[in-house]
Design a protein around this motif. Structure first.
Motif, PDB file in Angstrom:
ATOM      1  N   ALA A  22     -27.990 -21.681  -4.691  1.00  0.00           N
ATOM      2  CA  ALA A  22     -26.600 -22.096  -4.855  1.00  0.00           C
ATOM      3  C   ALA A  22     -26.473 -22.840  -6.183  1.00  0.00           C
ATOM      4  CB  ALA A  22     -26.178 -22.986  -3.696  1.00  0.00           C
ATOM      5  N   SER A  39     -22.544 -25.459 -15.520  1.00  0.00           N
ATOM      6  CA  SER A  39     -23.169 -24.771 -14.392  1.00  0.00           C
ATOM      7  C   SER A  39     -24.650 -24.533 -14.670  1.00  0.00           C
ATOM      8  CB  SER A  39     -22.477 -23.431 -14.131  1.00  0.00           C
ATOM      9  OG  SER A  39     -23.098 -22.747 -13.060  1.00  0.00           O
ATOM     10  N   SER A 343     -14.019 -29.775  -8.967  1.00  0.00           N
ATOM     11  CA  SER A 343     -15.292 -29.376  -8.372  1.00  0.00           C
ATOM     12  C   SER A 343     -15.508 -30.261  -7.155  1.00  0.00           C
ATOM     13  CB  SER A 343     -16.438 -29.557  -9.370  1.00  0.00           C
ATOM     14  OG  SER A 343     -17.694 -29.452  -8.713  1.00  0.00           O
ATOM     15  N   CYS A 345     -17.983 -30.751  -3.309  1.00  0.00           N
ATOM     16  CA  CYS A 345     -19.079 -30.335  -2.446  1.00  0.00           C
ATOM     17  C   CYS A 345     -19.156 -31.259  -1.244  1.00  0.00           C
ATOM     18  CB  CYS A 345     -20.412 -30.345  -3.195  1.00  0.00           C
ATOM     19  SG  CYS A 345     -21.021 -32.014  -3.598  1.00  0.00           S
ATOM     20  N   THR A 351     -21.545 -27.169  -4.574  1.00  0.00           N
ATOM     21  CA  THR A 351     -20.363 -27.388  -5.406  1.00  0.00           C
ATOM     22  C   THR A 351     -19.584 -26.092  -5.581  1.00  0.00           C
ATOM     23  OG1 THR A 351     -21.755 -27.079  -7.362  1.00  0.00           O
ATOM     24  CG2 THR A 351     -21.270 -29.350  -6.704  1.00  0.00           C
ATOM     25  N   GLN A 352     -18.260 -26.221  -5.457  1.00  0.00           N
ATOM     26  CA  GLN A 352     -17.355 -25.088  -5.655  1.00  0.00           C
ATOM     27  C   GLN A 352     -16.288 -25.491  -6.665  1.00  0.00           C
ATOM     28  OE1 GLN A 352     -18.331 -22.462  -4.077  1.00  0.00           O
ATOM     29  NE2 GLN A 352     -19.381 -23.208  -2.249  1.00  0.00           N
ATOM     30  N   TYR A 354     -12.326 -25.176  -7.822  1.00  0.00           N
ATOM     31  CA  TYR A 354     -11.012 -24.941  -7.235  1.00  0.00           C
ATOM     32  C   TYR A 354      -9.945 -25.083  -8.307  1.00  0.00           C
ATOM     33  CZ  TYR A 354     -13.407 -25.725  -2.772  1.00  0.00           C
ATOM     34  OH  TYR A 354     -14.265 -25.658  -1.702  1.00  0.00           O
ATOM     35  N   ALA A 362      -9.967 -21.385  -4.135  1.00  0.00           N
ATOM     36  CA  ALA A 362     -11.371 -21.462  -4.523  1.00  0.00           C
ATOM     37  C   ALA A 362     -11.675 -20.396  -5.568  1.00  0.00           C
ATOM     38  CB  ALA A 362     -12.263 -21.273  -3.303  1.00  0.00           C
ATOM     39  N   THR A 364     -15.052 -20.102  -6.622  1.00  0.00           N
ATOM     40  CA  THR A 364     -16.454 -19.775  -6.377  1.00  0.00           C
ATOM     41  C   THR A 364     -16.694 -19.761  -4.876  1.00  0.00           C
ATOM     42  OG1 THR A 364     -17.060 -22.107  -6.571  1.00  0.00           O
ATOM     43  CG2 THR A 364     -17.288 -20.769  -8.556  1.00  0.00           C
ATOM     44  N   ARG A 365     -17.783 -19.096  -4.476  1.00  0.00           N
ATOM     45  CA  ARG A 365     -18.187 -19.065  -3.075  1.00  0.00           C
ATOM     46  C   ARG A 365     -19.697 -19.235  -2.999  1.00  0.00           C
ATOM     47  NH1 ARG A 365     -14.250 -14.900  -2.981  1.00  0.00           N
ATOM     48  NH2 ARG A 365     -15.870 -13.305  -3.164  1.00  0.00           N
ATOM     49  N   GLU A 366     -20.183 -20.311  -3.584  1.00  0.00           N
ATOM     50  CA  GLU A 366     -21.623 -20.561  -3.578  1.00  0.00           C
ATOM     51  C   GLU A 366     -22.098 -20.871  -2.160  1.00  0.00           C
ATOM     52  OE1 GLU A 366     -23.997 -20.347  -6.238  1.00  0.00           O
ATOM     53  OE2 GLU A 366     -22.232 -19.167  -6.790  1.00  0.00           O
ATOM     54  N   ARG A 367     -23.301 -20.425  -1.843  1.00  0.00           N
ATOM     55  CA  ARG A 367     -23.884 -20.693  -0.533  1.00  0.00           C
ATOM     56  C   ARG A 367     -25.397 -20.623  -0.655  1.00  0.00           C
ATOM     57  NH1 ARG A 367     -22.764 -15.467  -1.152  1.00  0.00           N
ATOM     58  NH2 ARG A 367     -24.019 -13.864  -0.101  1.00  0.00           N
TER      59      ARG A 367
END
Length: 640
Positions: A22, A39, A343, A345, A351-352, A354, A362, A364-367
């Protein structure tokens, strides 16, 4: 020297790489329909941009350049300047923290130093930027003497004005609309400082008593001033102070005489224990009011009425719905579109990015790949009353029930750095992914914010001044001996302790002074000998540490007693020491000396040095290796 690897569940490497897959998305800025952000997409922190509506991020820096963690940098990491078609950003060398300002084109490119070599030889911090006037304010720490210079730089021309210099700051914190007046701040201890202007070589105090004018034995109130801003009328300063509320409240200071006045706050929606962290200027009389409540971020879009001295919190931008129970990592308002970039989280969500207008979108779709969110630990409140009745905030992270671990769990006791810091639900910081990995591997992780921590008011934070390893150490001992043994889910007989920076110092202190409590200890760049630590820190830091810790000559006996070196011969648990080669805060020699002494005493100690890191572990291969080594170490020594 690398640590020995041991066999675990067979899934540890995969879990670590899954969590660290992530990527970080931090400090967004929105301009011209573009979203700019820091990033770790490239494996280390760098600068990227993409369309505000979404798209593929574009690198803006050459791949060999790594940026610093924004939480360590002491100011802004970058500023987007559309009118100049440039981006101003701060760059060091592999974590050495000797930041210099550079410029790149909006579309990216190789950095060129701002103002030629004017900032060479300084450790500079970008305090703020007036984008309309293309003027940057910086604090430049000398690397040779204990002086900090307040600087003003015309970004377009590269012209630099030296505003003032001081042992304790000369930080340019606010300015009039035409930049003819600049407000400077010196800070002696946290929350204790002065505001002033300089004209014709003379310093005019706006608030506070200079250190050299104070009478011995007299108490001077700590103003706790932060985020001052000259109002749109140029008539006064809007700022946050602790003079009216220990947890911080807004106030107004007239610039041409008059006393500090409280500002009324209307429209707060949050409840809980915390403080007003800062007021971030947006535009005109518009501010973002940023609150830290029980470690979680609440951010309001607010307006200031200078006539009535009222701050109206008109809308919660962060703190509700999908942006609740977590931490903001940068907020920016784009005046043209009226949208915010943010940002955010939580303890279980990376962290995403928006974009926030009438709704929250959103980008991003970090996972964590291959790890369902229900396997991660959200933690639970574990606050307790310490040995003297003081409330100490804490959280306990237990393995998810879906992992089917049986019986009481071995304990990892995690201590934050600072000491004036705070552990929060912060997936962007080093600790939270590590906490999650340890919980996945079956450990209970206890994370206290003992006295001296930020986030609970200035009085609470002050309790560690000139008392390193004193009452805060007793908070830890009380938790280990009187609080945690009562929780049947935890096996305190199988306990390890870990900390970073001041947390590393406290780890060494607890392992040496209370060896019966621990079966393993991990020190990450913690001061070992406080005398050599005080010698080796940057020159501009020494005046502060003389006040916050003590003077090596006048307080020799005290510093000797509080130095881990005095007690490390008592360490009985295996010790693992981790260090960055380029660390300017706790230099590598400090950890090297510790390892040499312990090995000379026949102690069980392992040592891991990262050649291209400073006071953090940021690069992806290094983080994987570091987390795996820590998890392996605790699994080996805390097993039944």
């Amino acid at each position: 020297m690398a640590t020995q690897r041991v066999a675990l569940h067979g899934r540890t490497d995969e879990r670590i790489e899954s969590l660290l897959s992530a990527r970080l998305f931090l400090e967004p800025q929105l301009a011209g329909g573009r979203l700019y952000f820091i990033s770790s997409l490239s494996g280390h922190l760098s600068l990227f941009a993409m369309d505000a509506d979404g798209g593929v991020p574009e690198p803006l820096l050459p791949p060999q350049i790594a940026l610093q963690n924004p939480e360590l940098i002491g100011g802004h990491s970058f500023a987007v300047l559309p009118e100049l078609e440039r981006i101003l950003l701060m760059i060091d060398r592999d974590g050495d923290e000797n930041y210099r300002p550079f410029l790149i084109p909006l579309e990216g490119g190789f950095p060129e130093p701002l103002a030629g070599d004017r900032f060479e030889g300084y450790r500079s911090h970008l305090v703020d930027v007036d984008e309309d006037a293309a003027i940057a304010y910086l604090a430049a720490e000398s690397r040779d003497e204990a002086l900090i210079y307040g600087m003003r730089c015309n970004i377009a021309t590269g012209d630099v004005d030296e505003l003032h210099s001081s042992t304790y700051g000369a930080i340019p914190v606010a300015w009039s609309s035409d930049h003819s007046r600049v407000i400077l701040q010196d800070e002696y201890l946290m929350g204790d400082g002065i505001l002033y202007e300089v004209g014709n070589g003379e310093r005019k105090i706006l608030h506070g008593t200079p250190l050299e004018e104070r009478e011995d034995g007299r108490e001077y109130p700590r103003s706790g001033f932060r985020s001052p801003r000259v109002t749109s009328s140029d008539g006064g300063l809007l700022l946050v102070t602790t003079l009216y509320e220990d947890t911080g409240s807004p106030a107004y200071l007239p610039l041409d005489g008059g006393e500090l006045e409280p500002v009324t706050v209307e429209g707060a929606q949050h409840v809980g224990v915390g403080e007003l962290e800062r007021l971030q200027y947006l535009h005109g009389d518009r501010f973002a009011a940023v609150y830290n409540i029980d470690g979680c971020s609440w951010v309001y879009d607010a307006s200031f009425d200078e006539g009535t001295r009222t701050l109206s919190l008109e809308r919660a931008v962060i703190g509700e719905g999908g942006l609740a129970d977590g931490m903001v990592h940068g907020l920016d308002l784009d005046e043209e579109s009226g949208q915010f970039a943010a940002s955010f989280c939580t303890a279980t969500m990376p962290t995403q990015l928006y974009v926030i207008g009438d709704d929250v979108a959103a980008r991003t779709r970090e996972r964590a790949l291959g790890l369902p969110p229900q396997l991660l630990s959200a933690g639970e409140d574990a606050s307790f009353e310490s040995h003297d009745g003081l409330r100490v905030s804490a959280r306990l992270y237990l393995p998810s029930a879906e992992l089917d671990y049986d019986g009481p769990r071995p304990l990892v006791y995690y201590i934050h750095g600072g000491p004036q810091g705070q552990e929060r639900p912060n997936f962007a910081w080093f600790s939270m992914p590590l906490i999650q990995i340890l919980a996945l591997e079956g450990f209970a992780v206890f994370v206290p914010n003992v006295r001296g921590s930020t986030g609970y008011g200035l009085e609470y934070t002050r309790r560690v001044d000139r008392d390193w390893g004193g009452q805060d150490r007793l908070d830890h001992v009380h938790a280990m001996t009187q609080v945690l043994p009562k929780d049947e889910r935890i096996d305190v007989e199988r306990a390890g302790v870990i900390g970073r920076s001041y947390g590393g110092y406290m780890t060494l202190t607890l392992a040496g002074r209370h060896p019966e409590l621990w079966r393993a200890a991990v020190d990450m760049f913690g001061p070992y000998d406080l005398f050599t630590f005080l010698e080796r820190i940057p020159a501009t830091w020494k005046p502060y540490f003389a006040l916050a810790l003590g003077d090596p000559e006048k307080d020799h006996d005290f510093i000797t007693d509080r130095s881990p070196k005095t007690h490390v011969s008592n360490i009985s648990a295996p010790l693992f020491v981790i260090q960055g080669k380029n660390d300017p805060r706790v230099v590598e020699q400090e950890s090297h000396d510790l390892v040499d002494q312990l090995r000379g005493d026949g102690k069980d100690v392992s040592y891991l040095v990262f050649e291209d890191e400073g006071h953090d572990v940021l690069k992806l291969p290094n983080r994987v290796r570091c987390y795996d080594a820590i998890t392996s170490f605790f699994s080996e020594h805390l097993s039944p």
